[in-house]
Motif scaffolding. Structure first.
Motif, short mmCIF file in Angstrom:
data_model
loop_
_atom_site.label_atom_id
_atom_site.label_comp_id
_atom_site.label_asym_id
_atom_site.label_seq_id
_atom_site.Cartn_x
_atom_site.Cartn_y
_atom_site.Cartn_z
N ARG A 1 28.47 -31.65 0.78
CA ARG A 1 29.80 -31.06 0.68
C ARG A 1 30.89 -32.12 0.77
O ARG A 1 31.85 -32.12 -0.02
N ALA A 2 30.74 -33.03 1.72
CA ALA A 2 31.74 -34.08 1.89
C ALA A 2 31.81 -34.99 0.66
O ALA A 2 32.90 -35.38 0.22
N GLU A 3 30.66 -35.30 0.07
CA GLU A 3 30.64 -36.12 -1.14
C GLU A 3 31.35 -35.40 -2.29
O GLU A 3 32.10 -36.01 -3.06
N GLY A 4 31.13 -34.10 -2.40
CA GLY A 4 31.83 -33.33 -3.42
C GLY A 4 33.33 -33.36 -3.23
O GLY A 4 34.10 -33.47 -4.20
N ILE A 5 33.78 -33.27 -1.98
CA ILE A 5 35.23 -33.32 -1.71
C ILE A 5 35.80 -34.68 -2.09
O ILE A 5 36.89 -34.78 -2.68
N ARG A 6 35.07 -35.74 -1.77
CA ARG A 6 35.56 -37.09 -2.13
C ARG A 6 35.68 -37.26 -3.63
O ARG A 6 36.57 -37.96 -4.12
N ARG A 7 34.80 -36.62 -4.39
CA ARG A 7 34.74 -36.85 -5.83
C ARG A 7 35.53 -35.83 -6.65
O ARG A 7 35.67 -35.99 -7.87
N CYS A 8 36.01 -34.79 -6.02
CA CYS A 8 36.69 -33.74 -6.78
C CYS A 8 38.16 -34.10 -7.01
O CYS A 8 38.71 -34.97 -6.35
N SER A 9 38.78 -33.39 -7.93
CA SER A 9 40.19 -33.66 -8.26
C SER A 9 41.10 -32.47 -7.96
O SER A 9 42.28 -32.51 -8.29
N GLY A 10 40.56 -31.43 -7.34
CA GLY A 10 41.34 -30.22 -7.09
C GLY A 10 42.32 -30.35 -5.94
O GLY A 10 42.11 -31.14 -5.00
N ASP A 11 43.39 -29.57 -6.00
CA ASP A 11 44.31 -29.44 -4.87
C ASP A 11 43.72 -28.50 -3.83
O ASP A 11 44.03 -28.59 -2.64
N TYR A 12 42.88 -27.56 -4.31
CA TYR A 12 42.22 -26.61 -3.45
C TYR A 12 40.72 -26.72 -3.67
O TYR A 12 40.27 -27.06 -4.78
N ILE A 13 39.94 -26.43 -2.63
CA ILE A 13 38.48 -26.53 -2.75
C ILE A 13 37.82 -25.26 -2.21
O ILE A 13 38.32 -24.61 -1.29
N LEU A 14 36.70 -24.94 -2.81
CA LEU A 14 35.84 -23.84 -2.37
C LEU A 14 34.44 -24.42 -2.20
O LEU A 14 33.86 -24.95 -3.14
#
Length: 383
Positions: A75-88
């Motif tokens: 999950r943390a790796e996905g957050i680091r790599r994502c470009s969204g202002d909001y995350i699910l």
């Protein structure tokens, strides 16, 4: 346009990918013109690379891995790599409705997170025992436990994710979301409550006992991390320790409950194998209209049997009646209960207390499922 990143750790879960894509596609179609959604599939099984995927509505990013990070690390790796202002943060086997993103963006407004209502095993998660108002309460989280069954209930601002949670990876799967909510609440982050049911938590049936043990160990890891973080007072740490001890006791009680349920099911199946049934016994005794106490799994199976054999199940009785829907009416125990020939209690705990309460409302025979199975067996033996 608002950018939303849906992050899904995948662990030997290829069979779920098509469903995940279909659900996120539906969310994008529903939120068209308001939000742009990207889907990140974070592979957490290096021995099983994920295929490249495409969707009609959303951009898909597949993150392969060279190591197993665990669900927190993925999950943390996905957050680091994502470009969204909001995350699910969505689990691979959970379900969201098409209006999820649109509704949650409306609910979040100036808050840091929006928590929606949810279904758990087909029933509303929140009720009189677990009020929705407690879902994002710091006091409840510390002194009762995690009232959010899955991070899939929560739409988060990316910049509101606690730094401690991002920087300190848990080793044991299960309770990393509890750690996240505790850290965010301690930082003073705000949670909005969205009363729409947008999420369904799906329970896998395999390795249930092992999962309970794993969750318990994961909760103690949360405790150790909170204790070492320096973010919480000694009183808060002590309260958290007591909460986890209480959760352990509840699991032991739950194990006893499941053992009793299994014994009832075993005897019930044996009854059916001899072409006997609870319904036949009740009809032979002259009971044609019944009520069932408890919208439980036992209660639902009993309803099916009675209706299949032509009996009239007038209503269920359940203290969470206001939160339940079903094929028959659900009454609260404190209501005036319509007349029936008999009542069957589908619970395997506190049966005598329930029986005494029902006798103040109805002057009819009151049985438990276990009693009826035994009595139906005696009739079969007499024949």
């Amino acid at each position: 346009m608002i950018k939303v990143s849906v992050i899904v750790p995948v662990y030997h879960g290829r069979k779920y990918i098509e469903s995940v894509i279909r659900q996120v596609d539906a969310c994008q179609a529903h939120a068209a013109g308001r939000a742009k959604i990207e889907l990140l599939l974070v592979n957490d099984a290096p021995d099983e690379p994920l295929p490249e995927c495409q969707a009609r509505e959303v951009d898909i990013i597949v993150l392969q891995t060279s190591e197993n990070r665990g669900i927190h690390g993925a999950r943390a790796e996905g957050i680091r790599r994502c470009s969204g202002d909001y995350i699910l943060l969505l689990d691979q086997d959970d379900r969201i409705l098409p209006e999820y993103v649109h509704s949650q963006l409306t609910a979040i407004r100036g808050y840091d997170a929006a928590v929606c209502m949810a279904l758990h095993e087909g029933k509303p998660l929140y009720n009189r025992t677990l009020p929705f108002e407690a879902a994002a309460s710091r006091e409840y989280m510390l002194r009762k436990g995690n009232a959010i069954i899955s991070p899939g209930q929560v739409l988060l601002r990316k910049d509101a994710v606690a730094a401690f949670w991002m920087e300190h990876r848990m080793q044991l799967n299960g309770a990393d979301d509890w750690l996240l909510w505790l850290c965010m609440l301690q930082e003073g982050r705000s949670f909005s409550l969205n009363k729409n049911i947008l999420f369904e938590h799906v329970v896998e049936r395999d390795n249930t006992s092992m999962r309970q043990l794993q969750m318990q160990r994961s909760e103690w890891e949360v405790y150790r991390m909170i204790q070492k973080s320096g973010m919480f007072s000694d009183a808060d740490v002590a309260a958290l320790q007591k909460t986890i001890e209480n959760l352990m006791e509840m699991r032991i009680e739950l194990l006893g409950k499941f053992q009793r349920i299994c014994a009832v099911y075993d005897a019930w199946i044996s009854l059916k194998n001899r072409n006997l049934s609870i319904a036949k016994y009740l009809k032979e005794k002259g009971y044609h209209t019944v009520a069932v106490y408890g919208v439980t799994q036992l209660g639902k199976r009993l309803l099916e049997e009675l209706m299949q054999e032509g009996m009239d199940v007038s209503y269920f009785i359940d203290r969470n009646a206001g939160f339940l829907d079903g094929p028959v009416k659900v009454c609260a125990p404190e209501e005036r209960l319509p007349a029936v020939d008999a009542v069957v209690i589908s619970l395997v705990q506190q049966e005598e207390t329930i029986r005494e309460m029902l006798h103040t409302k109805l002057t009819v025979p009151i049985f438990t499922v276990s009693e009826l199975v035994g009595q139906a067996e005696s009739i079969g033996g007499a024949k």
